[in-house]
Design a protein around this motif. Structure first.
Motif, PDB file in Angstrom:
ATOM      1  N   ALA A 167      52.570  33.610  56.183  1.00  0.00           N
ATOM      2  CA  ALA A 167      53.814  34.335  56.483  1.00  0.00           C
ATOM      3  C   ALA A 167      53.507  35.813  56.257  1.00  0.00           C
ATOM      4  CB  ALA A 167      54.909  33.881  55.521  1.00  0.00           C
ATOM      5  N   GLY A 168      54.444  36.679  56.537  1.00  0.00           N
ATOM      6  CA  GLY A 168      54.263  38.085  56.197  1.00  0.00           C
ATOM      7  C   GLY A 168      53.760  38.132  54.770  1.00  0.00           C
ATOM      8  N   PHE A 169      52.886  39.081  54.437  1.00  0.00           N
ATOM      9  CA  PHE A 169      52.240  38.955  53.122  1.00  0.00           C
ATOM     10  C   PHE A 169      52.620  40.076  52.177  1.00  0.00           C
ATOM     11  CE2 PHE A 169      49.432  42.024  54.810  1.00  0.00           C
ATOM     12  CZ  PHE A 169      49.223  41.640  56.121  1.00  0.00           C
ATOM     13  N   VAL A 170      52.254  39.864  50.921  1.00  0.00           N
ATOM     14  CA  VAL A 170      52.748  40.655  49.807  1.00  0.00           C
ATOM     15  C   VAL A 170      51.563  40.956  48.881  1.00  0.00           C
ATOM     16  CG1 VAL A 170      54.531  40.634  48.035  1.00  0.00           C
ATOM     17  CG2 VAL A 170      54.829  39.218  50.033  1.00  0.00           C
ATOM     18  N   ILE A 171      51.051  42.185  48.955  1.00  0.00           N
ATOM     19  CA  ILE A 171      49.841  42.521  48.189  1.00  0.00           C
ATOM     20  C   ILE A 171      50.214  43.513  47.090  1.00  0.00           C
ATOM     21  CG2 ILE A 171      47.486  43.496  48.334  1.00  0.00           C
ATOM     22  CD1 ILE A 171      47.710  41.125  50.156  1.00  0.00           C
ATOM     23  N   SER A 172      49.887  43.166  45.842  1.00  0.00           N
ATOM     24  CA  SER A 172      50.307  44.068  44.759  1.00  0.00           C
ATOM     25  C   SER A 172      49.225  45.060  44.353  1.00  0.00           C
ATOM     26  CB  SER A 172      50.765  43.264  43.540  1.00  0.00           C
ATOM     27  OG  SER A 172      49.685  42.535  43.029  1.00  0.00           O
ATOM     28  N   THR A 173      47.967  44.695  44.535  1.00  0.00           N
ATOM     29  CA  THR A 173      46.900  45.576  44.041  1.00  0.00           C
ATOM     30  C   THR A 173      45.687  45.535  44.966  1.00  0.00           C
ATOM     31  OG1 THR A 173      47.534  44.981  41.788  1.00  0.00           O
ATOM     32  CG2 THR A 173      45.388  46.038  42.041  1.00  0.00           C
ATOM     33  N   ILE A 174      45.135  46.716  45.233  1.00  0.00           N
ATOM     34  CA  ILE A 174      43.785  46.783  45.818  1.00  0.00           C
ATOM     35  C   ILE A 174      43.046  47.881  45.045  1.00  0.00           C
ATOM     36  CG2 ILE A 174      42.362  47.173  47.867  1.00  0.00           C
ATOM     37  CD1 ILE A 174      44.649  46.214  49.597  1.00  0.00           C
ATOM     38  N   GLU A 175      41.851  47.542  44.574  1.00  0.00           N
ATOM     39  CA  GLU A 175      41.065  48.515  43.805  1.00  0.00           C
ATOM     40  C   GLU A 175      39.623  48.476  44.296  1.00  0.00           C
ATOM     41  OE1 GLU A 175      43.439  48.312  39.523  1.00  0.00           O
ATOM     42  OE2 GLU A 175      41.682  47.024  39.766  1.00  0.00           O
ATOM     43  N   ALA A 176      38.906  49.564  44.043  1.00  0.00           N
ATOM     44  CA  ALA A 176      37.478  49.579  44.380  1.00  0.00           C
ATOM     45  C   ALA A 176      36.708  50.227  43.238  1.00  0.00           C
ATOM     46  CB  ALA A 176      37.256  50.340  45.678  1.00  0.00           C
ATOM     47  N   PHE A 177      35.464  49.785  43.085  1.00  0.00           N
ATOM     48  CA  PHE A 177      34.636  50.282  41.980  1.00  0.00           C
ATOM     49  C   PHE A 177      33.197  50.438  42.472  1.00  0.00           C
ATOM     50  CE2 PHE A 177      38.046  47.674  40.395  1.00  0.00           C
ATOM     51  CZ  PHE A 177      38.571  48.415  39.342  1.00  0.00           C
ATOM     52  N   ASN A 178      32.436  51.195  41.702  1.00  0.00           N
ATOM     53  CA  ASN A 178      31.010  51.304  41.989  1.00  0.00           C
ATOM     54  C   ASN A 178      30.263  50.817  40.750  1.00  0.00           C
ATOM     55  OD1 ASN A 178      28.579  51.937  43.174  1.00  0.00           O
ATOM     56  ND2 ASN A 178      28.646  54.065  42.456  1.00  0.00           N
ATOM     57  N   ALA A 179      29.989  49.521  40.698  1.00  0.00           N
ATOM     58  CA  ALA A 179      29.343  48.929  39.520  1.00  0.00           C
ATOM     59  C   ALA A 179      27.885  49.377  39.466  1.00  0.00           C
ATOM     60  CB  ALA A 179      29.424  47.405  39.613  1.00  0.00           C
ATOM     61  N   PRO A 180      27.349  49.572  38.242  1.00  0.00           N
ATOM     62  CA  PRO A 180      25.932  49.930  38.144  1.00  0.00           C
ATOM     63  C   PRO A 180      25.058  48.845  38.795  1.00  0.00           C
ATOM     64  CG  PRO A 180      27.018  50.051  35.990  1.00  0.00           C
ATOM     65  CD  PRO A 180      28.005  49.463  36.941  1.00  0.00           C
ATOM     66  N   THR A 181      23.906  49.253  39.303  1.00  0.00           N
ATOM     67  CA  THR A 181      22.986  48.276  39.906  1.00  0.00           C
ATOM     68  C   THR A 181      22.595  47.236  38.858  1.00  0.00           C
ATOM     69  OG1 THR A 181      22.139  49.952  41.360  1.00  0.00           O
ATOM     70  CG2 THR A 181      20.708  48.035  41.006  1.00  0.00           C
ATOM     71  N   PHE A 182      22.680  45.987  39.235  1.00  0.00           N
ATOM     72  CA  PHE A 182      22.334  44.903  38.304  1.00  0.00           C
ATOM     73  C   PHE A 182      21.093  44.201  38.851  1.00  0.00           C
ATOM     74  CE2 PHE A 182      22.560  40.600  36.611  1.00  0.00           C
ATOM     75  CZ  PHE A 182      22.884  40.832  35.282  1.00  0.00           C
ATOM     76  N   VAL A 183      20.015  44.262  38.088  1.00  0.00           N
ATOM     77  CA  VAL A 183      18.779  43.635  38.567  1.00  0.00           C
ATOM     78  C   VAL A 183      18.712  42.219  38.003  1.00  0.00           C
ATOM     79  CG1 VAL A 183      16.262  43.821  38.677  1.00  0.00           C
ATOM     80  CG2 VAL A 183      17.669  45.888  38.611  1.00  0.00           C
ATOM     81  N   LYS A 184      18.604  41.252  38.901  1.00  0.00           N
ATOM     82  CA  LYS A 184      18.595  39.845  38.461  1.00  0.00           C
ATOM     83  C   LYS A 184      17.238  39.460  37.880  1.00  0.00           C
ATOM     84  CE  LYS A 184      22.230  37.703  40.855  1.00  0.00           C
ATOM     85  NZ  LYS A 184      22.699  36.382  41.016  1.00  0.00           N
ATOM     86  N   GLU A 185      17.280  38.546  36.914  1.00  0.00           N
ATOM     87  CA  GLU A 185      16.023  38.056  36.339  1.00  0.00           C
ATOM     88  C   GLU A 185      15.198  37.335  37.403  1.00  0.00           C
ATOM     89  OE1 GLU A 185      17.084  35.317  33.290  1.00  0.00           O
ATOM     90  OE2 GLU A 185      18.060  36.854  32.085  1.00  0.00           O
TER      91      GLU A 185
END
Ligand code: FUL
Length: 697
Positions: A471-489
């Motif tokens: 149905a018509g929609f209802v959005i309360s929050t939109i946010e954006a971030f720049n997380a530090p680079t995470f190097v996987k093991e």
């Protein structure tokens, strides 16, 4: 009007007027959450504690015949648990007050099988009471797990046991203050002690407990308690014990079907788009492989990589996260678990340090009734009660954020205003990079919270396109971030012949050591697979050389390789592929037995030389839900393949839902030949499987 509303807010006149209270607000759509469910969902992250007789018997499931005298923690300190939990930003603790073996952590008036017959605090202790007080002190909520299945109780399976179960529920919900969640595990019926009967008792978990009545009883004493699990519950299991929700995750469920036994639990991972009831998902997982503490798992605490993935795949996928801390024999959360939890919290905090959409220019392709009260600026105003809404019939719309200058982003967080129902079925995200729009995500549901991890882009603007909605929609929050680079093991593996392979993400380098020391970028650079067939602890790191960032250290311990091992006898199954069970790779498996060839089934392995062994390991097939998994075994050793001695027999507890490597220790013995016998299984398949057999040296 919005302006007036905002200025009133600024002067503190109206602090919390929600868009919903305004004239012309959208009507609710479909099944809705209760306020209790919303409050619960907003807790997001809370702890589980498994600590009981099993901690002292080193088991995952007790049989029900263990003595209460074994419960004897040396330094039990529930305030330490509460501190660790609070410092991790979790909002509550669910304590396993009674697990399947029937031992009670409170002095229940209805049984002798409790702390009152243990040496802890001379039998005067009440762990539920102590924890309730600690939770109060640390401002945490208390939840309780009461196992419906009781492998000790003589009357389990009869109506009398249901009365006993309800009496215990009454005690727990009356004597310890508010209980935010009551947890009913699905494991029900099977073999057990049952007051000495030592037999198998099966019940129908849909009917035996008369859940309707049991739930009525709960709500009559504790209306604020949310009930989880079996029965007409208010929240559901996520369908695995890995803490991972589906990318698509509806907070709705066809619970009527579920209560009629028509829903397979794997459907819980994504819920049902057409569900008739709001039953949101809770993702449960232990910080170690097992739910209870086992010292052999002290170096098997889940890696930071895994923990971070779990966070994003639970809370970031519209579920809550219930993280288990297996309290140890001292009665404390182990140092290694606490350290990992701290690393997780540091990583997540850094990822969400600076929100980047606040202050952007925001516009939308449609706003409900062209009324600025429902305008797109509401998604960045930091108020969870205001929202951007579209006209009722508009199921597709775009919201665009223009940055003042190109901005790097790699995380996007979205929330629907769930008080009005869950509506969004599909959405995408685009970024404007150097004047070109480029799609960076294509997704399905949002729900209470959805967090996307995307490759970093330097964007001058971003767009969220809602592509389909109920149905018509209802959005309360939109946010954006720049997380530090995470190097996987890196991932380390070794095959039967000792060939070591180390893999990492594209573009990263790997450095390793074989002497037990922590590697750095000055250690040996990994170039290609190499053979090392002696016992060794390999430690390796991945390095993003461009950004000069290293991963955490990955360590893998191996005994002598299985080069000389051969499977010399099998009671059934394919001869050629049987070597998979000794190939060092848990992802390859082999099956034996079939409908004509019932259990027991056995195999014999020749290690090629006599050597001292202190135990064996068994890894089940790594895809659990539909296969037949060995649940009971016998294990024999021999020096000559003629004289055999039984070293161990027993149960692989909880194998179906948590198919981890099983480690069974025994007194050291010399052996060349190993005989493994599968004596019982759980699951729907016709044959049973083994992924890997190994030894403890
Ligand atoms: C399972 C139980 O059988 C495990 O022992 C554990 O308590 C887990 C949380 O739920 O199904």
């Amino acid at each position: 009007m919005k302006k007036i509303f905002l200025s009133l807010c600024l002067f503190g006149v109206i602090s919390n007027v929600s868009s919903q209270e305004l004239a012309n607000a959208p009507k609710p759509f479909g099944p809705l959450p209760t306020q209790k469910q919303i409050d619960w969902q907003e807790m997001e992250f809370y702890a589980f504690v498994h600590f009981s007789l099993n901690t002292f018997t080193n088991k995952e499931w007790g049989f029900g015949d263990e003595s209460p005298e074994l419960f004897n923690p040396s330094q039990l300190d529930v305030r330490q648990w509460a501190r660790v939990v609070k410092e991790a930003g979790m909002k509550g603790i669910i304590l396993v007050a009674k697990h399947h073996d029937g031992f009670c952590l409170w002095p229940s008036a209805y049984t002798e099988r409790s702390v009152k017959n243990s040496p802890w605090e001379n039998g005067k202790g009440d762990l539920v009471k102590e924890l309730a007080a600690a939770c109060k002190e640390y401002d945490l909520k208390l939840g309780l797990y009461l196992s419906p299945w009781d492998r000790n109780h003589p009357q389990y399976g009869k109506p009398e046991y249901v009365t006993y179960f309800r009496n215990q529920l009454k005690e727990l919900l009356t004597n310890y203050g508010d209980v935010f969640e009551m947890w009913f595990d699905g494991a029900n019926g099977g073999d057990g002690y049952y007051g000495g009967a030592n037999e198998t008792r099966k019940i129908n978990s849909l009917t035996y407990y008369n859940w309707d009545e049991t739930y009525k009883l709960i709500y009559s004493i504790a209306p604020k308690t949310l009930v989880w699990g079996v029965g007409p519950s208010e929240a559901r299991w996520i369908g695995n014990e890995e803490g991972r929700a589906g990318k698509t995750n509806w907070s709705l469920l066809r619970q009527k079907d579920e209560l009629a036994g028509k829903v397979h639990y794997s459907e819980f991972t994504s819920g049902h788009e057409d569900g008739e009831k709001w039953v949101p998902g809770e993702a449960d997982v232990s910080i170690r492989p097992g739910w209870f503490y086992h010292s052999v798992e002290d170096d098997k605490v889940r890696s930071l990589d895994e923990m971070v993935d779990i966070y994003y795949e639970s809370i970031g996928r519209n579920a809550t996260l219930l993280l288990n801390l297996p309290v140890d024999t001292r009665g404390l959360v182990h140092e290694n678990d606490e350290a990992r939890l701290k690393e997780l919290v540091t990583t997540i905090k850094a990822d969400f340090k600076t929100e980047l959409l606040k202050g952007t220019k925001v516009q939308a392709s449609n706003t409900r009734g062209n009324d600025s009260n429902f305008g797109p600026q509401n998604v960045i105003d930091g108020n969870k009660n205001t929202y951007w809404a579209t006209d009722d019939k508009v199921k597709q719309a775009t919201i665009e954020f223009t940055f003042k200058k190109p901005t790097a982003i790699n995380r996007i967080l979205l929330q629907e205003y769930i008080k009005l129902g869950q509506r969004v079925k599909a959405f995408s995200v685009e970024a404007n990079v150097n004047g070109q729009w480029k799609t960076i995500a294509n997704e399905t549901t949002i729900g209470y919270k959805r967090i996307l991890r995307v490759d970093r882009v330097l964007a001058s603007a971003i767009r969220v396109n809602i592509l389909d909605a109920k149905a018509g929609f209802v959005i309360s929050t939109i946010e954006a971030f720049n997380a530090p680079t995470f190097v996987k093991e890196p991932q380390i593996s070794r095959d039967k012949n000792g060939l070591i392979t180390i893999k990492t993400e594209d573009g990263n380098a790997v450095y390793y050591s074989l002497d037990g020391k922590n590697p750095s970028e000055k250690s040996t650079l990994y170039k290609a697979p190499f053979v090392y067939n002696k016992a060794v602890e390999i430690k390796a790191i991945s390095r993003n050389s461009k950004e000069k960032i290293n991963s955490a250290v990955k360590s893998a311990k191996y005994g002598i390789s299985k080069e000389k091992w051969k499977v010399i006898s099998i009671s059934s199954g394919d001869n050629k592929s049987v070597e998979r069970i000794i190939d060092g790779d848990a992802n390859t498996d082999w099956e034996f037995g079939n409908k004509d060839n019932k259990l027991p089934q056995s195999i014999i392995v020749d290690m090629g030389e006599v050597r001292p062994i202190k135990g064996f390991t068994f890894t089940p097939k790594q895809i659990g839900s539909n296969s037949n998994l060995i649940s009971n075994y016998e294990f024999y050793a021999s020096e000559d393949n003629i004289t055999w001695t039984k070293q161990s027999e027993g149960e692989f507890s909880n194998i179906k839902h948590n198919p981890i490597e099983q480690i069974k220790n025994f007194t050291e013995v010399k052996a060349r030949f190993l005989r493994f016998v599968a004596t019982a299984a759980v699951g729907n398949g016709q044959s049973v499987s083994i992924a890997e057999i190994g030894i403890v040296e």
